[in-house]
Design an enzyme around this catalytic site. Structure first.
Site, PDB file in Angstrom:
ATOM      1  N   PHE A 165       0.808  -1.228   0.000  1.00  0.00           N
ATOM      2  CA  PHE A 165       0.000   0.000   0.000  1.00  0.00           C
ATOM      3  C   PHE A 165       0.839   1.275   0.000  1.00  0.00           C
ATOM      4  CE2 PHE A 165       0.897  -0.097   4.560  1.00  0.00           C
ATOM      5  CZ  PHE A 165       1.094   1.248   4.833  1.00  0.00           C
TER       6      PHE A 165
ATOM      7  N   CYS B 167       9.366   2.121   2.912  1.00  0.00           N
ATOM      8  CA  CYS B 167      10.216   0.978   3.277  1.00  0.00           C
ATOM      9  C   CYS B 167      11.632   1.464   3.548  1.00  0.00           C
ATOM     10  CB  CYS B 167      10.214  -0.051   2.175  1.00  0.00           C
ATOM     11  SG  CYS B 167      10.732   0.645   0.621  1.00  0.00           S
TER      12      CYS B 167
HETATM   13  P1  NAD Z   1       1.226  -6.724   3.067  1.00  0.00           P
HETATM   14  O1  NAD Z   1       2.219  -7.822   3.127  1.00  0.00           O
HETATM   15  O2  NAD Z   1       0.173  -6.679   4.105  1.00  0.00           O
HETATM   16  O3  NAD Z   1       0.445  -6.742   1.662  1.00  0.00           O
HETATM   17  C1  NAD Z   1       1.130  -6.635   0.443  1.00  0.00           C
HETATM   18  C2  NAD Z   1       0.332  -7.335  -0.646  1.00  0.00           C
HETATM   19  O4  NAD Z   1       0.223  -8.722  -0.344  1.00  0.00           O
HETATM   20  C3  NAD Z   1      -1.099  -6.811  -0.805  1.00  0.00           C
HETATM   21  O5  NAD Z   1      -1.374  -6.701  -2.185  1.00  0.00           O
HETATM   22  C4  NAD Z   1      -1.955  -7.896  -0.149  1.00  0.00           C
HETATM   23  O6  NAD Z   1      -3.220  -8.024  -0.760  1.00  0.00           O
HETATM   24  C5  NAD Z   1      -1.135  -9.157  -0.363  1.00  0.00           C
HETATM   25  N1  NAD Z   1      -1.255 -10.161   0.715  1.00  0.00           N
HETATM   26  C6  NAD Z   1      -1.529  -9.953   2.018  1.00  0.00           C
HETATM   27  N2  NAD Z   1      -1.509 -11.125   2.699  1.00  0.00           N
HETATM   28  C7  NAD Z   1      -1.189 -12.080   1.796  1.00  0.00           C
HETATM   29  C8  NAD Z   1      -1.022 -13.496   1.876  1.00  0.00           C
HETATM   30  N3  NAD Z   1      -1.145 -14.150   3.021  1.00  0.00           N
HETATM   31  N4  NAD Z   1      -0.689 -14.154   0.742  1.00  0.00           N
HETATM   32  C9  NAD Z   1      -0.535 -13.506  -0.433  1.00  0.00           C
HETATM   33  N5  NAD Z   1      -0.705 -12.175  -0.559  1.00  0.00           N
HETATM   34  C10 NAD Z   1      -1.020 -11.466   0.533  1.00  0.00           C
HETATM   35  O7  NAD Z   1       2.076  -5.352   3.036  1.00  0.00           O
HETATM   36  P2  NAD Z   1       1.529  -3.850   3.105  1.00  0.00           P
HETATM   37  O8  NAD Z   1       1.073  -3.585   4.496  1.00  0.00           O
HETATM   38  O9  NAD Z   1       0.628  -3.582   1.975  1.00  0.00           O
HETATM   39  O10 NAD Z   1       2.884  -3.037   2.802  1.00  0.00           O
HETATM   40  C11 NAD Z   1       3.766  -2.607   3.799  1.00  0.00           C
HETATM   41  C12 NAD Z   1       4.954  -3.533   3.894  1.00  0.00           C
HETATM   42  O11 NAD Z   1       5.658  -3.556   2.657  1.00  0.00           O
HETATM   43  C13 NAD Z   1       5.978  -3.062   4.927  1.00  0.00           C
HETATM   44  O12 NAD Z   1       6.458  -4.186   5.625  1.00  0.00           O
HETATM   45  C14 NAD Z   1       7.083  -2.449   4.081  1.00  0.00           C
HETATM   46  O13 NAD Z   1       8.356  -2.443   4.687  1.00  0.00           O
HETATM   47  C15 NAD Z   1       7.054  -3.361   2.900  1.00  0.00           C
HETATM   48  N6  NAD Z   1       7.680  -2.753   1.740  1.00  0.00           N
HETATM   49  C16 NAD Z   1       8.935  -3.163   1.428  1.00  0.00           C
HETATM   50  C17 NAD Z   1       9.612  -2.608   0.369  1.00  0.00           C
HETATM   51  C18 NAD Z   1      11.007  -3.045   0.066  1.00  0.00           C
HETATM   52  O14 NAD Z   1      11.564  -2.598  -0.943  1.00  0.00           O
HETATM   53  N7  NAD Z   1      11.619  -3.911   0.857  1.00  0.00           N
HETATM   54  C19 NAD Z   1       8.991  -1.623  -0.415  1.00  0.00           C
HETATM   55  C20 NAD Z   1       7.699  -1.205  -0.083  1.00  0.00           C
HETATM   56  C21 NAD Z   1       7.046  -1.800   1.015  1.00  0.00           C
END
Ligand code: NAD
Length: 493
Positions: free
Chosen positions: A151, A283
């Site tokens: 998100f 992130c």
């Molecule tokens: P999230 O893991 O909750 O969700 C990310 C995506 O995964 C969404 O599209 C969601 O629908 C899907 N999803 C959720 N649960 C799932 C499951 N069990 N199986 C398959 N898909 C699933 O993450 P978020 O809250 O949307 O994003 C924030 C996180 O992303 C933070 O931890 C941040 O650090 C990380 N992030 C990392 C980077 C990087 O480059 N390392 C970049 C941006 C964000």
């Protein structure tokens, strides 16, 4: 007034959802609904992947320069629409307009890099690998790829991947986060306008079930995932089981180390932007400061807390603040706000000092918004939950180290290794930091060491669950498979 229901974009058409299950997409500053997002069924996900599969043969056979012409057109449309995209990101995500503008800019830069594919995708050739035999490495596209997005960068993160996938001859299916699907929906409209052949790029909406279906579908050759490390683990396991390529970029706790010789005025300004930009939901945001030495700890603590009190927390679309250089918006949801409040209570319970408490902050006119003011803990020790956990909000912990060695050890012993920065004018300390710190992206007097589009983006250890990263050369390697040809021709008699 009713809000629009978003649709999937499959095989070049906008498809009305077959499921009646939807979620409201809210502006987190006001909680006003801006759209409804459908939760796609398994059949809808499968159809999008089938469309990408059907388009692959023709697209991969299209000359690379022709493929790039579509990306050039997309580039033009993105630039033309950059201000409306900026506003849309702010509406659905809550980050400030300058942050959204920077996000659009980085997305566009990734398209620019991918447009270099006629050079970048060239293979290698070894003349005389053996007597009268030549060897050749071809970089070939693989088929349909998928992307599951987080998100916090609704628009930019998919651009770390899909321009490279398309330029190298693959086809694509993107699933945005169900919390912020509107920005990529608009990008899909621009992709449609750019005239890409049907099925080359597809967009599906949905929650975790849609992502799970993508992981299961055998026709996807690979997945790029960005999100929490918990889900990265699931993605890594599922993809390994089904022999899909995967890259999974996960959670972070990025440290900023202040050395005794740091240029303190510049450093504090830089730390504030790093910690509170996007309400701490980058992130690459820093959420842990390590001050080396007693005097540095006292200076940093005092000045950082004073500067944190000056941060303007507001609805970024409030006309009174739109021209402010630094505005901190809300966090993404009520759920996220609750979790952050719980973590602040945890910090108090485990004995850290709550030096600045943002829990009571109210933004007038946005009383329902998910706002939290800047929050700072001092007297934090490694291993405390507020240090170990990615809180993903405007909560900063300050730790003291007696030496650079101890500061580096704090970072290297942490479960996550996404980014880390040092503030110093001393080249020897800086060199040691960059060589000895176990984090994927290192900053020297740079608080947000996010690499430009032509360089790889990704962490180490608990922040990355794959060998390959996003952007630039790393993305090109991910989206192409090496085929090695050994060739000989016998002389004519
Ligand atoms: P999230 O893991 O909750 O969700 C990310 C995506 O995964 C969404 O599209 C969601 O629908 C899907 N999803 C959720 N649960 C799932 C499951 N069990 N199986 C398959 N898909 C699933 O993450 P978020 O809250 O949307 O994003 C924030 C996180 O992303 C933070 O931890 C941040 O650090 C990380 N992030 C990392 C980077 C990087 O480059 N390392 C970049 C941006 C964000």
């Amino acid at each position: 007034m009713s809000t629009p229901t978003l649709t999937n974009y499959v095989a070049g058409k906008w498809i009305a959802p077959e499921s009646f299950e939807t979620l409201a997409v809210e502006n987190p500053s006001t909680t006003n609904a801006i759209a409804e997002v459908p939760l796609s069924t398994d059949a809808e996900i499968d159809r999008a992947i089938a469309a990408a599969k059907a388009a692959f043969a023709e697209w991969s056979d299209t000359p690379v320069s022709r493929r790039c012409e579509f990306l050039f057109e997309l580039h033009r449309l993105l630039r033309q629409n950059s201000e409306s995209l900026t506003r849309l990101i702010t509406e659905e995500n809550g980050k400030s307009l300058p942050d959204s503008r920077a996000e659009v800019k980085r997305a566009i830069e990734n398209v620019e890099v991918a447009c270099g594919m006629p050079v970048l995708q060239q293979g290698d050739r070894l003349i005389g690998a053996a007597r009268e035999i030549d060897g050749e490495v071809l970089r070939v596209p693989m088929g349909p790829f998928g992307m599951v997005a987080p998100f916090n960068f609704p628009l930019m993160v998919p651009f770390w991947f899909f321009p490279y996938a398309l330029a190298t001859g693959n086809t694509y299916v993107v699933k945005p986060s169900e919390q912020v699907p509107a920005s990529m929906h608009r990008v899909a409209e621009l992709i449609d306008e750019a005239g890409f052949p049907p099925g080359v790029f597809n967009l599906v909406n949905g929650d975790r079930r849609a992502a799970e279906r993508m992981l299961k579908n055998p026709d996807l050759r690979g997945i790029s995932f960005v999100g929490t490390s918990t889900v990265c683990r699931i993605v890594a396991t599922r993809c390994a089981e089904s022999n899909k390529r995967f890259q999974a970029l996960g959670s972070a706790k990025n440290h900023l180390v202040a050395m005794p010789d740091a240029k303190m005025d510049e450093v504090i300004r830089n730390m504030i932007t790093s910690c509170y930009g996007c309400a701490g939901q980058r992130c690459m945001a820093s959420s842990a400061i390590v001050a080396v030495g007693e005097q540095t700890y006292r200076d940093v603590t005092e000045r950082f807390i004073a500067a944190s009190k000056e941060v303007l927390t507001a609805n970024p679309l409030d006309p009174a603040v739109v021209d402010e250089p630094m505005v901190m918006g809300p966090v993404i949801s009520a759920k996220s706000k609750r979790f952050i409040h719980e973590m602040i209570q945890t910090g108090i319970d485990e004995g850290a000092t709550l030096a600045l408490d943002g829990r009571e902050l109210i933004v007038p006119g946005c009383e329902k918004g998910h706002f939290i003011g800047p929050t700072v803990f001092t007297d934090v020790k490694p291993g405390m939950k507020i240090h170990e956990t990615e809180i993903f909000g405007p909560v900063v912990v300050i730790l003291k180290a007696d030496s650079l060695d101890e500061a580096i050890a704090m970072i290297n012993n942490h479960q996550y290794g996404n980014g880390a920065s040092i503030y110093t004018q001393n080249g020897h300390w800086a060199r040691r930091f960059k060589l000895e710190t176990s984090a994927g992206m290192i900053g020297i007097n740079v608080g947000i060491p996010a690499p430009v589009a032509s360089l790889p983006f990704g962490g180490m250890r608990g922040s990355l669950f794959s060998d390959t990263k996003g952007q630039g050369r790393a993305a090109i390697n991910f989206f192409t498979e090496d085929k090695i040809v050994t060739e000989r021709y016998w002389p004519e008699p």
